[in-house]
Enzyme design. Structure first.
Site, PDB file in Angstrom:
ATOM      1  N   HIS A   1     -33.796  -3.758  15.416  1.00 32.72           N
ATOM      2  CA  HIS A   1     -35.053  -4.407  15.099  1.00 32.72           C
ATOM      3  C   HIS A   1     -35.365  -4.776  16.521  1.00 32.72           C
ATOM      4  O   HIS A   1     -34.664  -5.117  17.332  1.00 32.72           O
ATOM      5  CB  HIS A   1     -34.645  -5.640  14.402  1.00 32.72           C
ATOM      6  CG  HIS A   1     -35.636  -6.202  13.683  1.00 32.72           C
ATOM      7  ND1 HIS A   1     -36.661  -7.103  14.168  1.00 32.72           N
ATOM      8  CD2 HIS A   1     -36.419  -5.984  12.618  1.00 32.72           C
ATOM      9  CE1 HIS A   1     -37.671  -7.371  13.606  1.00 32.72           C
ATOM     10  NE2 HIS A   1     -37.555  -6.777  12.411  1.00 32.72           N
TER      11      HIS A   1
ATOM     12  N   ASP B   1     -33.778  -3.304   5.665  1.00 37.46           N
ATOM     13  CA  ASP B   1     -33.875  -1.932   4.777  1.00 37.46           C
ATOM     14  C   ASP B   1     -32.515  -1.323   4.478  1.00 37.46           C
ATOM     15  O   ASP B   1     -32.485  -0.320   3.804  1.00 37.46           O
ATOM     16  CB  ASP B   1     -34.704  -0.896   5.634  1.00 37.46           C
ATOM     17  CG  ASP B   1     -36.183  -1.542   5.675  1.00 37.46           C
ATOM     18  OD1 ASP B   1     -36.706  -2.166   4.776  1.00 37.46           O
ATOM     19  OD2 ASP B   1     -36.965  -1.336   6.862  1.00 37.46           O
TER      20      ASP B   1
END
Ligand code: CMC
Length: 434
Positions: free
Chosen positions: A312, A369
């Site tokens: 991320h 996710d």
């Protein structure tokens, strides 16, 4: 926002031109302060260069705060863990839009108002029929959501707060309807109309899985899990899709066009499209014994493959959404009695990656996710619907960011500059001389 009361400034000197200028440092409520470089070009004759905006703050915002080193996510100051556990998606929508948790009466009114915008203009049914049956739901959503501007002329004046409110409610209410229609269209079943007496997630499940042929009862475990998934996805400050919405909004574009732009940006596999790619990747791995090969590929500098659901831009410790969702995935699968062998592959992949020097050094952890797909799959959604579900949850965040942009007196049309590296000026050569 304060200009730090003290004299926090940064002074820069260009060692070639000798120009010197001092810039104020602005402190927010939390997080790193920012250097205010709005006069930088005027004073120094230079532009800044920051591809991917890794060091650039594009706006001031009161909506969402992330501390990537500590793994903190807060909506309007409230920790995501508390909201996921104790609140519900409608309440979170109200919080994101209006800045405070609603009273009982405010919540009831909000739920009533939003739920009475769930239907789409009947002409939109015909609009749908122009798509191929095998169209990806996100392709349909980009088109259908942008197309709403053609149907709701009474909410396009962005300077009118009432128009903005109506457009906001319409978008939150109609996104599930449009996503469910996209799903029904691909499976060749008739569209199921929304039911305004149902909860937000419950209604969406009904529109997806009911048929005119028999009754369909929404499982409360499934509805609760989906509500939590929407809550976890509701906003994430200035991510790629929110920034796209803001950029489109800065031109004065109408709200339906702006949200369609956000949906388009979300679709990419580096962003919301990753939830679909995670399941595809795990299916490709297939069994636990093949996990090592995939990790090897992800580490290979000559291979562009990346482990979907890992890494991320902001979180460098853990993604707090992933922690909540991983727990929920195990619980929901157990409650539904679903045994998904790919969950074992995912657990093995996570373990191997977390112990691997490559991932440790780069601070790559599972993101939201990585586990969300298991819940969605167990609920009966095909993989191609995963990103559409992300879009439903994120719509309120996009709208909150868009409203904040419109009301921010400091915002202007978003127009970055560039470092030009193309051909120097030259004279045109006529075709017969080339
Ligand atoms: N697998 C393997 N290597 C990775 C991964 C990954 N998933 N993510 C980053 N890296 C490596 C990257 O190759 C680079 O290595 P090196 O320094 O040797 O060049 C280093 O880690 C830093 O990566 P980066 O590309 O500079 O990081 P970024 O902040 O630009 O990208 C990201 C963030 C999310 C796009 C990236 O981590 C990624 O592509 N992850 C996979 C896609 C994914 O799961 N996206 C969902 C994000 S969370 C939900 C959302 O917000 O939409």
């Amino acid at each position: 926002m304060s200009k730090s009361g003290s004299n926090h400034t940064v002074t820069m000197t260009d060692n070639v031109t000798g120009k010197t200028a001092t810039f104020p440092v602005i402190h927010g409520t939390a997080g790193a302060p920012v250097l205010d470089i709005r006069t930088f070009n005027k004073e120094m004759g230079l532009f800044t260069y920051d591809p991917g905006y890794t060091a650039t703050g594009s706006c001031q915002s009161k909506i969402t705060f992330i501390d990537g080193d500590e793994g903190i996510l807060q909506y309007r100051g409230y920790p995501i863990e508390q909201l996921a556990e104790q609140s519900d998606y409608m309440e979170v929508c109200y919080l994101l839009l209006f800045g405070e948790l609603p009273s009982k009466a405010e919540k009831e009114k909000f739920v009533y108002d939003v739920s009475h915008h769930t239907m789409v203009h009947d002409q939109i049914n015909n609009f749908f029929r122009g798509f191929r049956r095998d169209a990806h739901p996100m392709a349909v959503m980009c088109g259908a959501v942008g197309g709403l501007a053609a149907f709701y002329h009474d909410s396009l004046d962005i300077e009118n707060p009432w128009h903005r409110t109506v457009a906001s409610y319409r978008l939150i209410a109609k996104l599930p309807t449009i996503a469910a229609m996209a799903y029904k269209y691909t499976v060749g079943q008739p569209f199921i109309y929304p039911r305004n007496n149902m909860g937000y997630a419950e209604n969406f499940l009904h529109m997806c899985f009911a048929t005119p042929a028999e009754d369909y009862k929404v499982d409360p475990v499934v509805a609760k899990a989906l509500d939590t998934i929407f809550t976890l996805h509701a906003d994430h400050e200035q991510n790629a899709s929110a920034s796209t919405v803001r950029l489109a909004g800065s031109t004065g574009a109408n709200p339906y066009a702006c949200i369609a732009a956000g949906i388009a940006a979300l679709w990419g596999p580096s962003h919301g499209g990753a939830n679909e790619q995670v399941l595809n990747m795990l299916e490709e791995i297939g069994t636990v014994d093949k996990v090592h090969d995939m990790v090897k590929r992800a580490k290979d500098p000559d291979d562009s493959f990346r482990l979907f659901g890992f890494g991320h831009r902001v979180y460098k410790n853990h993604d707090p959404r992933a922690t909540v969702i991983a727990k929920a995935a195990h619980e929901v699968l157990e409650a539904l009695g679903v045994h998904d062998p790919l969950l074992e592959v995912a657990v093995a992949l996570e373990k191997i990656a977390l112990e691997d020097e490559y991932f440790i050094k780069r601070r790559l952890y599972p993101n939201v996710d990585f586990y969300s797909g298991f819940i969605l799959k167990a609920m009966g959604f095909p993989v191609s619907m995963f990103t559409a579900l992300f879009a439903i949850g994120r719509t309120v965040g996009w709208i909150a960011q868009w409203n904040e942009l419109i009301e921010d007196p400091e915002q202007k049309i978003n127009r970055p500059r560039q470092l030009y590296t193309g051909a120097a000026a030259r004279d045109f050569v006529p075709l017969d001389k080339r």
